[in-house]
Design a protein around this motif. Structure first.
Motif, mmCIF file in Angstrom:
data_model
loop_
_atom_site.group_PDB
_atom_site.id
_atom_site.type_symbol
_atom_site.label_atom_id
_atom_site.label_comp_id
_atom_site.label_asym_id
_atom_site.label_seq_id
_atom_site.Cartn_x
_atom_site.Cartn_y
_atom_site.Cartn_z
ATOM 1 N N GLU A 14 68.803 36.059 -14.764
ATOM 2 C CA GLU A 14 68.406 34.956 -14.095
ATOM 3 C C GLU A 14 68.547 34.819 -12.534
ATOM 4 O O GLU A 14 69.877 35.344 -11.880
ATOM 5 N N PRO A 15 67.690 34.827 -11.656
ATOM 6 C CA PRO A 15 68.686 35.135 -10.483
ATOM 7 C C PRO A 15 69.420 33.716 -9.829
ATOM 8 O O PRO A 15 69.241 32.737 -10.311
ATOM 9 N N ILE A 16 70.364 34.255 -9.100
ATOM 10 C CA ILE A 16 70.753 33.602 -8.273
ATOM 11 C C ILE A 16 70.547 32.680 -6.824
ATOM 12 O O ILE A 16 69.833 33.010 -6.188
ATOM 13 N N LYS A 17 70.287 30.915 -7.224
ATOM 14 C CA LYS A 17 70.162 30.317 -7.315
ATOM 15 C C LYS A 17 71.368 29.307 -5.876
ATOM 16 O O LYS A 17 72.676 29.279 -5.524
ATOM 17 N N TYR A 18 70.693 28.408 -4.272
ATOM 18 C CA TYR A 18 71.213 27.770 -3.693
ATOM 19 C C TYR A 18 72.454 27.450 -4.387
ATOM 20 O O TYR A 18 73.630 27.243 -4.233
ATOM 21 N N GLY A 19 71.912 26.636 -5.670
ATOM 22 C CA GLY A 19 73.037 25.463 -5.691
ATOM 23 C C GLY A 19 74.274 26.462 -7.054
ATOM 24 O O GLY A 19 74.311 25.778 -6.968
ATOM 25 N N ASP A 20 73.897 27.633 -6.740
ATOM 26 C CA ASP A 20 74.789 28.433 -7.857
ATOM 27 C C ASP A 20 76.021 28.760 -6.447
ATOM 28 O O ASP A 20 76.991 28.833 -7.468
ATOM 29 N N SER A 63 74.017 38.763 0.712
ATOM 30 C CA SER A 63 74.726 39.490 -0.691
ATOM 31 C C SER A 63 74.085 38.767 -2.149
ATOM 32 O O SER A 63 73.651 39.418 -3.191
ATOM 33 N N ALA A 64 73.764 37.578 -2.222
ATOM 34 C CA ALA A 64 72.970 36.892 -3.322
ATOM 35 C C ALA A 64 71.677 37.350 -3.297
ATOM 36 O O ALA A 64 70.904 38.038 -3.971
ATOM 37 N N ALA A 65 71.022 37.752 -2.041
ATOM 38 C CA ALA A 65 70.204 38.211 -2.082
ATOM 39 C C ALA A 65 70.198 39.520 -2.456
ATOM 40 O O ALA A 65 69.028 40.169 -3.338
ATOM 41 N N ASN A 66 70.508 40.009 -2.194
ATOM 42 C CA ASN A 66 70.759 41.816 -2.627
ATOM 43 C C ASN A 66 70.681 41.916 -4.384
ATOM 44 O O ASN A 66 70.538 42.852 -4.950
ATOM 45 N N ARG A 70 68.405 43.703 -6.432
ATOM 46 C CA ARG A 70 69.022 44.959 -7.323
ATOM 47 C C ARG A 70 68.282 44.804 -9.284
ATOM 48 O O ARG A 70 68.325 45.544 -10.222
ATOM 49 N N THR A 71 68.877 43.319 -9.595
ATOM 50 C CA THR A 71 68.015 42.778 -10.762
ATOM 51 C C THR A 71 66.404 42.674 -11.088
ATOM 52 O O THR A 71 66.850 41.980 -12.266
ATOM 53 N N GLY A 72 65.913 42.397 -10.377
ATOM 54 C CA GLY A 72 65.220 42.836 -10.382
ATOM 55 C C GLY A 72 64.095 40.708 -10.415
ATOM 56 O O GLY A 72 63.585 40.784 -10.509
#
Length: 254
Positions: A14-20, A63-66, A70-72
Motif C-alpha cells: 500500500e502506498p504512503i498517503k498524505y494522511g499517513d 522521502s515518502a515518494a521514494n 521503491r515498493t512499486g
C-alpha cells in the motif's frame, strides 16, 4: 494518478498517503504521495524561502515518494490527482515582524511554522531580559486584563519549558496554572469573573525555579505556540508572544 500507469499487482505494498504523515483530511488524506508532488513542493519552498527546508514538508514528501516508488506503489513520473487539480502552495505573511510560513497541498495545510525577524546580533551588556521578566511585562501591559485562553496557555507553557530548559511543563508550574485557567474560563460566563494574564503572570519570575535570557529561538517557539492556537493566526498585541519577541529584540539588538 498519471494516465497510462501500469496496473499494480496484488504483491505491491500500500502506498504512503498524505494522511499517513500529515494531519490532513478530505480527498488529500487518501492520496498517495507521488514524486512530482514532492518536486513541486521543493520548487515552491525554494521560490518563497530560498531553499527547501530541512525536515520540512518537501523533505517528508520526497522521502515518502521514494518509498512509494521503491515498493512499486507509484511511478517516478506520477503526480497525485489532488496536486494536478488543486496544486501546491507555499505562502508567507508578516505578523508583528514575524514571518509565518504556511504550506498546503490541495488546500490542506501540511506545514506551518514561524521565523521571527529578530537580528542575530550579540546582546548588550546589562540588557539581558529573562523569560520571567518578559512574562511579567505581559501582566503589566495592555493585555494584562485579557482572560486567558488556550493560545495564551500554549504560549506560557512554551515560555516555561524554555526557561527551565526542559521538554515539558512541570505539574503545579506556571504553564499548568495557565492551562487550568484557560480551561476554567471556558466555563465562566462573565469576563470579569475570568482569570486574566495578570492574575497568572504578575509574579512569573518568582514562580519559575529557573530562568534564562530570552533568545531569538525562544521567541520563535513562543510565537509559534501562540499562533497555532489562534484561529486568525495573529499574536495578541502586548500578549505573551509579543512580550517575548520584544525581549529577544532588546537582548540581541546592539
Amino acid at each position: 494518478m498519471s494516465q497510462g500507469q501500469p496496473r499494480r499487482t496484488q504483491y505491491d505494498q500500500e502506498p504512503i498517503k498524505y494522511g499517513d504523515v500529515f494531519n490532513v483530511g478530505g480527498d488529500v488524506a487518501s492520496q498517495p504521495i507521488a514524486p512530482v508532488d514532492a518536486a513541486n513542493m521543493q520548487s515552491a519552498e525554494s521560490q518563497v524561502l530560498g531553499e527547501p527546508q530541512r525536515g520540512g514538508p518537501a523533505s517528508v514528501m520526497q522521502s515518502a515518494a521514494n518509498v512509494n516508488v521503491r515498493t512499486g506503489a507509484v511511478e517516478r513520473d506520477d503526480v497525485s490527482d489532488v496536486v494536478r487539480e488543486q496544486g501546491i502552495n507555499v505562502a508567507e505573511i508578516d505578523i508583528g515582524g514575524t514571518r509565518v510560513i504556511t504550506e498546503k497541498v490541495g488546500g490542506e495545510v501540511v506545514g506551518q511554522y514561524v521565523q521571527p525577524r529578530v537580528p542575530a546580533t550579540y546582546p548588550m551588556p546589562g540588557m539581558d531580559i529573562t523569560m520571567g521578566e518578559a512574562l511579567e511585562a505581559t501582566a503589566y501591559s495592555a493585555a494584562g486584563d485579557k482572560p486567558i485562553d488556550q493560545s495564551d496557555a500554549a504560549a506560557i507553557k512554551a515560555a516555561e519549558v524554555r526557561a527551565l530548559r526542559s521538554t515539558q511543563t512541570p505539574a503545579g508550574g506556571i504553564g499548568a496554572e495557565a492551562q487550568s485557567a484557560a480551561d476554567r474560563n471556558t466555563r465562566v460566563m462573565l469576563d470579569e469573573d475570568k482569570t486574566t494574564l495578570s492574575d497568572v503572570l504578575a509574579d512569573a519570575t518568582a514562580k519559575l525555579p529557573r530562568d534564562k535570557t530570552v533568545t531569538r529561538d525562544d521567541a520563535e517557539g513562543v510565537i509559534g505556540a501562540e499562533i497555532r492556537n489562534k484561529p486568525n493566526m495573529r499574536t495578541t498585541p502586548g500578549g505573551v508572544a509579543a512580550s517575548v519577541a520584544a525581549a529577544a529584540r532588546l537582548n540581541q539588538n546592539p
